[in-house]
Every structure is written in structure tokens, then in C-alpha cells.
Write a protein that holds these residues in place. Structure first.
Motif, PDB file in Angstrom:
ATOM      1  N   PHE A  10       0.840  -1.210   0.000  1.00 47.54           N
ATOM      2  CA  PHE A  10       0.000   0.000   0.000  1.00 47.54           C
ATOM      3  C   PHE A  10       0.881   1.268   0.000  1.00 47.54           C
ATOM      4  CE2 PHE A  10      -3.581  -2.514   2.189  1.00 47.54           C
ATOM      5  CZ  PHE A  10      -4.181  -2.783   0.965  1.00 47.54           C
ATOM      6  N   PHE A  11       1.964   1.235   0.773  1.00 51.09           N
ATOM      7  CA  PHE A  11       2.851   2.401   0.840  1.00 51.09           C
ATOM      8  C   PHE A  11       3.532   2.625  -0.509  1.00 51.09           C
ATOM      9  CE2 PHE A  11       6.796   4.633   1.835  1.00 51.09           C
ATOM     10  CZ  PHE A  11       6.327   5.666   2.630  1.00 51.09           C
ATOM     11  N   MET A  12       3.928   1.547  -1.176  1.00 57.77           N
ATOM     12  CA  MET A  12       4.555   1.669  -2.491  1.00 57.77           C
ATOM     13  C   MET A  12       3.591   2.273  -3.510  1.00 57.77           C
ATOM     14  SD  MET A  12       6.656  -1.951  -2.603  1.00 57.77           S
ATOM     15  CE  MET A  12       7.141  -1.753  -4.323  1.00 57.77           C
ATOM     16  N   VAL A  13       2.321   1.883  -3.447  1.00 57.12           N
ATOM     17  CA  VAL A  13       1.319   2.464  -4.351  1.00 57.12           C
ATOM     18  C   VAL A  13       1.163   3.955  -4.069  1.00 57.12           C
ATOM     19  CG1 VAL A  13      -1.133   2.478  -4.957  1.00 57.12           C
ATOM     20  CG2 VAL A  13       0.078   0.298  -4.694  1.00 57.12           C
ATOM     21  N   PHE A  14       1.086   4.296  -2.790  1.00 58.75           N
ATOM     22  CA  PHE A  14       0.932   5.699  -2.382  1.00 58.75           C
ATOM     23  C   PHE A  14       2.094   6.555  -2.891  1.00 58.75           C
ATOM     24  CE2 PHE A  14       2.426   8.352   1.404  1.00 58.75           C
ATOM     25  CZ  PHE A  14       1.850   9.521   0.936  1.00 58.75           C
ATOM     26  N   ILE A  15       3.319   6.170  -2.564  1.00 68.31           N
ATOM     27  CA  ILE A  15       4.491   6.970  -2.931  1.00 68.31           C
ATOM     28  C   ILE A  15       4.764   6.875  -4.439  1.00 68.31           C
ATOM     29  CG2 ILE A  15       6.979   7.220  -2.645  1.00 68.31           C
ATOM     30  CD1 ILE A  15       5.451   8.289  -0.318  1.00 68.31           C
ATOM     31  N   GLY A  16       4.606   5.685  -5.019  1.00 66.03           N
ATOM     32  CA  GLY A  16       4.895   5.505  -6.441  1.00 66.03           C
ATOM     33  C   GLY A  16       4.010   6.361  -7.319  1.00 66.03           C
ATOM     34  N   ALA A  17       2.698   6.308  -7.087  1.00 63.39           N
ATOM     35  CA  ALA A  17       1.761   7.112  -7.889  1.00 63.39           C
ATOM     36  C   ALA A  17       2.000   8.603  -7.672  1.00 63.39           C
ATOM     37  CB  ALA A  17       0.328   6.747  -7.538  1.00 63.39           C
ATOM     38  N   LEU A  18       2.286   8.993  -6.425  1.00 72.25           N
ATOM     39  CA  LEU A  18       2.555  10.399  -6.127  1.00 72.25           C
ATOM     40  C   LEU A  18       3.812  10.876  -6.851  1.00 72.25           C
ATOM     41  CD1 LEU A  18       1.909  12.958  -4.437  1.00 72.25           C
ATOM     42  CD2 LEU A  18       3.367  11.992  -2.630  1.00 72.25           C
ATOM     43  N   SER A  19       4.886  10.071  -6.812  1.00 69.88           N
ATOM     44  CA  SER A  19       6.150  10.457  -7.437  1.00 69.88           C
ATOM     45  C   SER A  19       6.032  10.565  -8.947  1.00 69.88           C
ATOM     46  CB  SER A  19       7.249   9.456  -7.059  1.00 69.88           C
ATOM     47  OG  SER A  19       7.459   9.424  -5.669  1.00 69.88           O
ATOM     48  N   VAL A  20       5.342   9.593  -9.563  1.00 71.04           N
ATOM     49  CA  VAL A  20       5.160   9.643 -11.023  1.00 71.04           C
ATOM     50  C   VAL A  20       4.327  10.864 -11.397  1.00 71.04           C
ATOM     51  CG1 VAL A  20       4.123   8.483 -13.016  1.00 71.04           C
ATOM     52  CG2 VAL A  20       5.419   7.162 -11.337  1.00 71.04           C
ATOM     53  N   GLY A  21       3.278  11.135 -10.630  1.00 70.76           N
ATOM     54  CA  GLY A  21       2.442  12.298 -10.900  1.00 70.76           C
ATOM     55  C   GLY A  21       3.218  13.601 -10.814  1.00 70.76           C
ATOM     56  N   ILE A  22       4.056  13.719  -9.775  1.00 72.45           N
ATOM     57  CA  ILE A  22       4.867  14.931  -9.609  1.00 72.45           C
ATOM     58  C   ILE A  22       5.871  15.062 -10.746  1.00 72.45           C
ATOM     59  CG2 ILE A  22       6.622  16.028  -8.160  1.00 72.45           C
ATOM     60  CD1 ILE A  22       5.180  14.856  -5.724  1.00 72.45           C
ATOM     61  N   ASN A  23       6.481  13.942 -11.152  1.00 72.22           N
ATOM     62  CA  ASN A  23       7.485  13.973 -12.210  1.00 72.22           C
ATOM     63  C   ASN A  23       6.913  14.396 -13.555  1.00 72.22           C
ATOM     64  OD1 ASN A  23      10.415  13.047 -11.809  1.00 72.22           O
ATOM     65  ND2 ASN A  23       9.302  11.671 -10.440  1.00 72.22           N
ATOM     66  N   PHE A  24       5.654  13.987 -13.839  1.00 67.41           N
ATOM     67  CA  PHE A  24       5.099  14.226 -15.170  1.00 67.41           C
ATOM     68  C   PHE A  24       4.078  15.357 -15.219  1.00 67.41           C
ATOM     69  CE2 PHE A  24       6.724   9.911 -15.731  1.00 67.41           C
ATOM     70  CZ  PHE A  24       7.336  10.023 -16.967  1.00 67.41           C
TER      71      PHE A  24
END
Length: 476
Positions: free
Chosen positions: A207-221
Motif C-alpha cells: 500500500f505504501f509503495m502504491v501511495f508513494i509511487g503514484a505520487l512520485s510519477v504524478g509529480i514527475n510528469f
């Protein structure tokens, strides 16, 4: 005497320094090779950018997971596996990557090795050194991160001048191989009996990986996609992951990150300060090359030399900030450092076209000194706020905040630069005039972020709380 040194706190310090140096060197060193890789594989600039993205994305997702794993399974075991994994991956990447997708996979695996090692370096220092030396040791240890960042482009450029991009991966392997040998010699076995270990909350980690992963990709793009349905979907997935993680951690018997530690004011506010500090730091790192190249008309080589000013100054002041925090507590060096960062941002905000190079260097010195004084003190506050049984999780949280801050700094700098240039482009200004006004707004934002960080620091406990949060507190 030789044996005593091999098993001393300083030999363990060297192991953590090799981890910091190796993985941070790998971040920036490959960036110079991206144009060469693009030409060799016949791909686009957007395609090769994934080599940089996956190396920052995966650690953001996995730092907390590996930090907690070390608390459960032992630090020595994790260092041995991490160094061995990073060495093998760095050796195989140039040998087996005959196309870009394969190289991206190896770069992602290298990012996992980064997560395994960097998640516990701060916690290792905190557990190894006595209370009156921790801040200084953390400060000196963070110097090696700065050295890695600074040396990456320099050494990478030398390697590319004489060899191919493959040599950068082999150079990374040398660092990790030395770290592996150092771990064998220096660290005592700290593995606990299997029956007495708490269980790893793998579902919570997912769950934490989904939270941080989606947030990081969103911020990057966000700069490429704008506020489109793609960004909205990613942020919605991130929010769902966070909510699921919180619900899971509240009810599972052995949580990945016990949420009650956030009731500790020092831990929570210091982590938020860490994020704001690295956000402001990354704004500077992102924007200065544009100013030096486009406004001061400097070559890439000379711009790189000027940019070295900040990390070199940070190397000098990091142990100073840590030493002060050992004697006087967190607030004084942290507030002083953040105040210097504010002065640097305000000074940069009012740069003009005929700016003196001496003044630019002075401003970079202020930024480096501010980061050096504040970062080591803030790190010491975070790790000192929890029981040592949770040091790995605290170290992983700290590293996650650092990564998110860096990611947000680049994203905010990029988005604000585009938006403010579009705004000032409607005025009767030259291209450079438009850029300078946009840069002014961005650095004023950076000054505000640093000012907010000072406000948070003023609310933390200056010394360690008398009652640390322990695992037993979850049952109170």
C-alpha cells in the motif's frame, strides 16, 4: 590494535560512507551519458529519461520497507545483501544491455540496491555512536552524499572522455565491492532469533509503495501532462494507497510503520522540515544551470565548476551543524541554517543580467552552509525522537522525505518556470528579462518554504523527549 579498529565505530562509519558515496555517485554520473545512450540505441530523449526516473522512483517506494526490514532481520545482513546486489547489477548492466528496455530494467534493479543501502545508513550511525557524538557523525556522514553528488558529473565526464558509458557502471561496482568487504570486516552479526522477530507487514508495504509511487510519477510528469486526467488518476491512486496504508497500519499486529510515532511532535515536525529543506535545495540545483548558461553565458564545464561551490561548502558545514546539535540541541543550528538558505533564496531572486560572478559564488556559499548546518541537525532530531528498535523505520522515513522533497523541488521548479515565463511573456521584456522575473518568483517561493520550515523547527523539543515512543506505547 588492528582488530579493535576493524570492529570500531569508525570502521562501521566507513561502511556507511561507502554506501552513501556509491549510490549517490550513481545518481548524477549517468546523466552525462544519456545523449550517448540515446544515439547508440537510436531512441528519443524522452525514452532515455526513464533511466533517471526509475533510479529515483523505486527508492521513494521502498526506503521505508527496507528500513523496517533491517530492524527485523539485522543491519549487517542487509548491508551484505545490499552491497552484493548492487555490485552484481552494476557489473551485469553494461554486459547484458543490448537495448534500452533492458538497460532500464538494470537501472531499476540498481535503484532497489540503492534502497537497500541508503535506507539504513543514518540509523546505523545513530545506533553506533554515543549520544554526544551522533550529530557530528551524522553530519560527516552526510558529507559523503554531497561528495557523491558533486563527483558524479566530474568523474563521469572523465570516464566518458576515455571510455564508453559502460565504465560508469563498472566504477559504481568498485564502490559497492569495497563496501561489501568492509561490512565483512567491520560489522558484528546482529541477527535476532527467528522466533523472536516481529513479522514484516508486506501488505502495508505494498500500500505504501502504491501511495508513494503514484505520487512520485504524478509529480514527475505534471510538467509534461499538465493537470490532465492522467495526473488526476495518479493522485487519486496515491490517495487511495495512503488511506489503505493508514487503515492497515492501525489494525495489523506488526505494522510496517507504527502510526503512533507521529504523535511524537519532534519526529513529525522534523520530517516535514526535512521535506521542505530538500525541496528548497533542489529548486536551487535545478534552476542555477539555466541562469549560468542562458543569462551569464557560461559553458557547461565552467557552470559545473561554479555549481560545485554549494556541495563543497555543505561538506565543510555539515559536521559543524552536527557538532552544534550535540551540544546545544537541534533548534539553533537548524534555524541558523534555514535562515542562511532564506538569505540565499532572496539574493538569487534579485539576480540581474550583469550579475557579478563573485556575488553568485557568495550566494551559493550561503546555500551550502545553510544546508550543511540544518540537515545534520534535523536528521539527528528525527532519529533521536524514536526508540532504537525503530531506528531503521525512522531512517527509511527520513530518506523517503528527502526523496519526495527532491522530486517536488524539481517538479515545482519546472512547472513554475513554465507558468511564470508564460505570464511575463505577455510583457514587453527580452527573453532574458522574462526568465529573470520567473526565476525571482520561484526563489521567493523557496524562501517562503524555508521560512515555514523554521516555524516548524521552533515547535519541536530542543532536546530529546524524556519519554521516547516505544513499541509498548501502542498498547497503552
Amino acid at each position: 590494535m588492528e582488530h579493535s579498529f576493524l570492529k570500531s565505530k569508525w570502521s562501521i562509519f566507513i561502511v556507511t560512507s561507502m554506501a552513501n558515496l556509491g549510490v549517490s555517485f550513481a545518481i548524477n554520473s549517468l546523466n552525462l551519458a544519456l545523449p550517448l545512450i540515446r544515439e547508440e540505441f537510436g531512441v528519443t530523449q524522452s525514452d532515455v529519461s526513464w533511466l533517471a526516473l526509475v533510479y529515483s522512483l523505486l527508492p521513494s517506494c521502498m526506503l521505508l520497507l527496507f528500513g523496517r526490514l533491517a530492524d527485523i532481520c539485522g543491519y549487517r545482513r542487509q548491508y551484505l545483501f545490499g552491497f552484493a546486489f548492487f555490485t552484481v547489477v552494476s557489473m551485469l548492466a553494461p554486459l547484458l544491455s543490448f537495448n534500452l528496455p533492458t538497460l532500464v530494467v538494470f537501472r531499476a534493479l540498481q535503484g532497489i540496491g540503492y534502497s537497500i543501502l541508503i535506507s539504513i545508513t543514518q540509523a546505523t550511525i545513530f545506533k553506533t555512536f554515543p549520544e554526544n557524538e551522533r550529530g557530528k557523525a551524522l553530519g560527516i556522514n552526510s558529507v559523503f552524499v554531497s561528495v557523491g553528488f558533486a563527483a558524479g558529473p566530474t568523474i563521469g565526464g572523465v570516464l566518458l572522455n576515455f571510455f564508453t558509458w559502460h565504465s560508469i557502471f563498472y566504477f559504481c561496482a568498485v564502490f559497492s565491492a569495497l563496501g561489501l568487504v568492509g561490512t565483512f570486516l567491520a560489522m558484528e552479526d546482529d541477527t535476532t532469533e527467528k522466533e523472536s522477530r516481529p513479522k514484516m507487514d508486506s501488505v502495508g508495504g505494498l500500500f505504501f509503495m502504491v501511495f508513494i509511487g503514484a505520487l512520485s510519477v504524478g509529480i514527475n510528469f505534471v510538467d509534461d501532462w499538465g493537470m490532465s486526467w492522467k495526473i488526476g488518476t495518479l493522485f487519486a491512486i496515491s490517495a487511495a494507497g495512503l488511506l489503505s496504508f493508514i487503515i492497515r497500519e492501525k489494525h495489523v499486529e506488526h505494522p510496517l510503520l507504527p502510526l503512533y510515532i507521529f504523535k511524537n511532535r519532534t519526529f513529525t515536525l522534523a520530517n516535514c522540515t526535512c521535506l521542505l529543506s530538500y525541496l528548497t535545495q533542489q529548486l536551487t540545483t535545478y534552476l542555477y544551470p539555466f541562469f549560468l548558461a542562458d543569462v551569464m553565458m557560461m559553458s557547461a564545464y565552467h557552470s559545473g565548476l561554479i555549481m560545485l561551490t554549494a556541495p563543497v561548502t555543505m561538506m565543510i558545514f555539515s559536521p559543524v551543524g552536527g557538532g552544534i546539535s550535540d551540544k546545544k540541541g537541534t533548534k539553533f543550528p537548524a534555524v541558523l541554517g534555514l535562515a542562511l538558505i532564506i538569505m540565499s533564496c532572496l539574493g538569487t531572486a534579485f539576480f540581474h543580467q550583469g550579475q557579478s560572478l563573485f556575488y553568485v559564488v557568495v550566494i551559493l556559499i550561503l546555500m551550502g552552509a545553510g544546508n550543511g548546518l540544518s540537515v545534520s541537525a534535523i536528521n539527528s532530531a528525527i532519529l533521536g525522537a524514536v526508540d532504537t528498535s525503530m531506528s531503521g523505520a525512522a531512517s527509511g522515513t527520513l530518506a523517503t522525505m528527502r526523496n519526495i522533497g527532491n522530486t517536488m523541488g524539481i517538479a515545482i521548479g519546472s512547472v513554475m518556470l513554465t507558468m511564470r515565463q508564460a505570464h511575463y511573456g505577455t510583457l514587453e521584456l527580452s527573453h532574458i528579462g522574462v526568465y529573470l522575473k520567473a526565476q525571482r518568483d520561484i526563489f521567493l517561493f523557496g524562501a517562503l518554504a524555508a521560512a515555514l520550515a523554521i516555524c516548524l523547527i521552533l515547535f519541536i523539543h530542543d532536546k530529546k523527549e524524556k519519554q521516547k515512543v516505544t513499541l509498548a506505547a501502542s498498547q497503552c
